[in-house]
Design an enzyme around this catalytic site. Structure first.
Site, PDB file in Angstrom:
ATOM      1  N   CYS A 224       9.101  -5.853  -5.560  1.00 15.01           N
ATOM      2  CA  CYS A 224       9.310  -4.469  -5.151  1.00 15.01           C
ATOM      3  C   CYS A 224      10.801  -4.134  -5.156  1.00 15.01           C
ATOM      4  CB  CYS A 224       8.783  -4.243  -3.744  1.00 15.01           C
ATOM      5  SG  CYS A 224       6.982  -4.167  -3.624  1.00 15.01           S
TER       6      CYS A 224
ATOM      7  N   CYS B 146       5.728  -0.673   1.032  1.00 15.36           N
ATOM      8  CA  CYS B 146       4.471  -1.412   1.215  1.00 15.36           C
ATOM      9  C   CYS B 146       4.565  -2.296   2.464  1.00 15.36           C
ATOM     10  CB  CYS B 146       4.163  -2.255  -0.022  1.00 15.36           C
ATOM     11  SG  CYS B 146       5.149  -3.768  -0.149  1.00 15.36           S
TER      12      CYS B 146
ATOM     13  N   ASN C 134      12.140  -2.119  -8.812  1.00 14.89           N
ATOM     14  CA  ASN C 134      11.013  -3.032  -9.014  1.00 14.89           C
ATOM     15  C   ASN C 134      11.141  -3.738 -10.362  1.00 14.89           C
ATOM     16  OD1 ASN C 134      10.420  -0.490 -10.202  1.00 14.89           O
ATOM     17  ND2 ASN C 134       8.219  -0.827 -10.094  1.00 14.89           N
TER      18      ASN C 134
ATOM     19  N   GLU D 150       8.578  -5.855 -12.696  1.00 11.40           N
ATOM     20  CA  GLU D 150       7.201  -6.331 -12.904  1.00 11.40           C
ATOM     21  C   GLU D 150       7.185  -7.501 -13.868  1.00 11.40           C
ATOM     22  OE1 GLU D 150       4.923  -2.831 -13.927  1.00 11.40           O
ATOM     23  OE2 GLU D 150       5.074  -2.085 -11.868  1.00 11.40           O
TER      24      GLU D 150
ATOM     25  N   GLU E 242      12.530  -2.611  -2.832  1.00  7.21           N
ATOM     26  CA  GLU E 242      13.164  -2.907  -1.545  1.00  7.21           C
ATOM     27  C   GLU E 242      13.558  -4.384  -1.473  1.00  7.21           C
ATOM     28  OE1 GLU E 242      10.278  -1.417  -2.184  1.00  7.21           O
ATOM     29  OE2 GLU E 242       9.695  -0.019  -0.627  1.00  7.21           O
TER      30      GLU E 242
END
Ligand code: THU
Length: 143
Positions: A55, A94, A44, A46, A57
């Protein structure tokens, strides 16, 4: 081609260490085995403008697409996540990442491994994680 569950989970664990997560403190790593047999990793990333964060993934998928182009497909994928104290936390993908994995999965049985309660590693298929996935009319079975 798929490797051992332990090796792909370990690759996700190592990817999580590269996370840029100064806001949530949640370090997430993803590692996937492509249909080609190659392994791609992501974490991830941010941003101070919070919704701009990526994310793990999503990052791993971007690396795979960059390497293989249109041929890229996901044979299996593992996710790992730790909290601010470095303790493993439950980390199923998610909703948005489920849709992204679905788009490039080898098939309905593409496996996803992730830590769940008490650090137990769960393995489920993409069809279990995202039933009734959205797809465009051009990829839908004819009615
Ligand atoms: N996160 C992921 O990397 N993957 C997921 O599937 C869910 C959430 C990240 C986004 C954010 O940086 C942090 O976890 C906390 O939400």
């Amino acid at each position: 081609m798929t490797g051992s569950r332990e090796s792909i989970v370990d690759a996700a664990r190592r990817a999580a260490r590269q996370a840029h997560a100064p806001y949530s403190g949640i370090h997430v790593g993803a590692a996937l085995v492509a249909a080609s047999g190659a392994v791609y990793r992501g974490n991830n990333v941010e941003n101070a403008a919070y919704p701009l964060g990526n994310c793990a993934e999503t990052s791993a998928i971007a690396v795979g697409v960059q390497a293989e182009g249109v041929a890229f497909r996901i044979a299996e994928i593992a996710v790992w996540a730790t909290d601010r104290d470095g303790a493993v936390i439950a980390a199923s993908p998610c909703g948005g990442c489920r849709q992204r994995i679905r788009e490039l999965a080898s098939g309905d049985s593409t496996a996803i491994h992730f830590p769940w309660q008490a650090g137990e590693i769960r393995t489920v298929t993409i069809a279990e994680l995202l039933p009734f996935a959205f797809s465009l009319p051009s990829s839908q079975p004819s009615r």
